[in-house]
Design a protein around this motif. Structure first.
Motif, PDB file in Angstrom:
ATOM      1  N   CYS A 151      87.596  17.294  13.385  1.00 13.96           N
ATOM      2  CA  CYS A 151      87.374  18.618  13.986  1.00 13.96           C
ATOM      3  C   CYS A 151      86.167  18.578  14.909  1.00 13.96           C
ATOM      4  CB  CYS A 151      87.144  19.646  12.876  1.00 13.96           C
ATOM      5  SG  CYS A 151      86.767  21.307  13.459  1.00 13.96           S
ATOM      6  N   ARG A 161      91.977  33.011  13.240  1.00 15.26           N
ATOM      7  CA  ARG A 161      92.684  31.968  13.990  1.00 15.26           C
ATOM      8  C   ARG A 161      92.949  32.491  15.397  1.00 15.26           C
ATOM      9  NH1 ARG A 161      98.902  29.957  13.036  1.00 15.26           N
ATOM     10  NH2 ARG A 161      98.889  28.216  14.539  1.00 15.26           N
ATOM     11  N   LEU A 180      82.174  23.543  22.912  1.00 14.62           N
ATOM     12  CA  LEU A 180      83.306  22.778  22.381  1.00 14.62           C
ATOM     13  C   LEU A 180      83.762  21.726  23.383  1.00 14.62           C
ATOM     14  CD1 LEU A 180      85.541  22.275  20.270  1.00 14.62           C
ATOM     15  CD2 LEU A 180      86.861  24.095  21.389  1.00 14.62           C
ATOM     16  N   LEU A 231      83.336  27.841  17.353  1.00 11.43           N
ATOM     17  CA  LEU A 231      84.692  27.644  17.863  1.00 11.43           C
ATOM     18  C   LEU A 231      85.166  26.268  17.412  1.00 11.43           C
ATOM     19  CD1 LEU A 231      87.126  28.501  19.528  1.00 11.43           C
ATOM     20  CD2 LEU A 231      85.909  27.752  21.586  1.00 11.43           C
ATOM     21  N   ASP A 291      88.103  23.328  16.694  1.00 15.45           N
ATOM     22  CA  ASP A 291      89.373  22.834  17.220  1.00 15.45           C
ATOM     23  C   ASP A 291      89.697  21.501  16.547  1.00 15.45           C
ATOM     24  OD1 ASP A 291      91.387  23.163  19.690  1.00 15.45           O
ATOM     25  OD2 ASP A 291      90.843  21.048  19.499  1.00 15.45           O
ATOM     26  N   ASP A 309      83.031  28.049  23.906  1.00 18.23           N
ATOM     27  CA  ASP A 309      84.061  27.180  24.480  1.00 18.23           C
ATOM     28  C   ASP A 309      83.433  26.071  25.315  1.00 18.23           C
ATOM     29  OD1 ASP A 309      86.881  26.611  24.950  1.00 18.23           O
ATOM     30  OD2 ASP A 309      86.498  27.238  27.018  1.00 18.23           O
ATOM     31  N   GLU A 336      93.137  26.275  16.922  1.00 16.98           N
ATOM     32  CA  GLU A 336      91.800  26.763  17.247  1.00 16.98           C
ATOM     33  C   GLU A 336      91.413  27.915  16.331  1.00 16.98           C
ATOM     34  OE1 GLU A 336      90.304  26.747  21.508  1.00 16.98           O
ATOM     35  OE2 GLU A 336      90.504  28.899  21.151  1.00 16.98           O
TER      36      GLU A 336
END
Length: 288
Positions: free
Chosen positions: A204, A163, A228, A122, A124, A225, A168
């Motif tokens: 990133c 995407r 992240l 993941l 971002d 998540d 994200e």
């Protein structure tokens, strides 16, 4: 219809299918309809046509005859293909959109082979809002397009890259035999390409979830998540890994990498059944 193939009007690869369609007539006095490619212009260009035909017996001889019509549907096929592409791909970055990506990952999970590992990344972009606020949304769109190209170049052709929305993105690798090495290789390549990309102007953070279990898509995303979130909290521009395991071993490289004993205890209580491995981009130089 043998002459149609010998003269190149129809493709040899369609011969069996055409015979199957024609055999459906077989004196049943019914219409058949199918689509097929044919070269009717003589210039070697094949176009799509709809064929509609039926069989009848000639009145005096009793010979079987076929009568029908064909319709050029090349443009319709092209339009349909464009609509299908628009429905599957993100219009800005030209990679899979969220719905397509989620569906493909979920479908793979349902057909997962035993004992094979898979990894969700993941990704971002850090402080992406500043790009839009400072340089405008046009520049922000350019950054997203650049990053999408980088991500596509990092993952394998058969991996699933899409995407999620905003800044994200997700990369999903399937049937990985050596997941730790795969994570290190992909992350090293990602950060190196980002450094080389002229004018990207953003860093990133990545959350990585590695597992060999057949879990739900929601579980995959939730764990990636969480990883992240930890990467962002640890200072951004880095990646963190959560790895699912059956029976942890004291010699696990994941456990050795957690240097803060208090943090280790907290994570072990929080993620019962998981290891969480924290790496910053600067840390990776010694291990890659």
């Amino acid at each position: 219809p043998q002459g149609l193939f010998e003269e190149g009007i129809l493709r040899r690869k369609d011969e069996a299918r055409l015979r199957t369609e024609v055999d459906k007539l077989d004196g049943r006095r019914q219409n058949i309809q199918f689509d097929i490619q044919a070269c009717l212009s003589g210039d070697g260009t094949y176009r799509w046509y709809t064929v509609n035909c039926s069989e009848y017996a000639e009145r005096f001889t009793g010979y079987r005859c076929v009568v029908g019509w064909i319709k050029d549907i090349e443009q319709q096929r092209q339009n349909r293909k464009m609509l299908e592409k628009d429905a599957m791909y993100d219009s800005l970055t030209d990679i899979y959109n969220m719905k397509t990506g989620k569906d493909l990952v979920a479908e793979w999970i349902r057909q997962k082979k035993p004992s094979s590992s898979h990894i969700m990344f993941l990704m971002d972009l850090d402080n992406f809002k500043n790009v839009n606020d400072t340089y405008g949304h046009h520049r922000g769109d350019e950054v997203l397009q650049q990053f999408a190209r980088i991500v596509k170049g990092v993952f394998r052709e058969n991996d699933i890259v899409y995407r999620m929305g905003g800044d994200e993105f997700i990369g999903f690798t399937k049937n990985v035999s050596m997941p730790e090495q795969a994570v290190e290789r992909i992350m090293k390549s990602l950060y190196q390409k980002m450094e080389k990309e002229s004018g990207l102007g953003v860093s990133c953070s990545v959350g990585v979830f590695v597992t060999d279990r057949a879990c739900s898509y929601q579980h995959l995303y939730r764990m990636a998540d969480q990883a992240l979130y930890e990467a962002k909290r640890a200072g951004k521009n880095r990646y963190q890994i959560i790895r699912e395991y059956e029976q942890p071993e004291e010699t696990s490289p994941y456990k050795r990498s957690l240097k803060n004993p208090n943090f280790t205890k907290i994570l072990q209580n929080l993620f019962c059944g998981f290891y969480l491995h924290v790496l910053s981009f600067t840390d990776t130089a010694s291990v890659l």
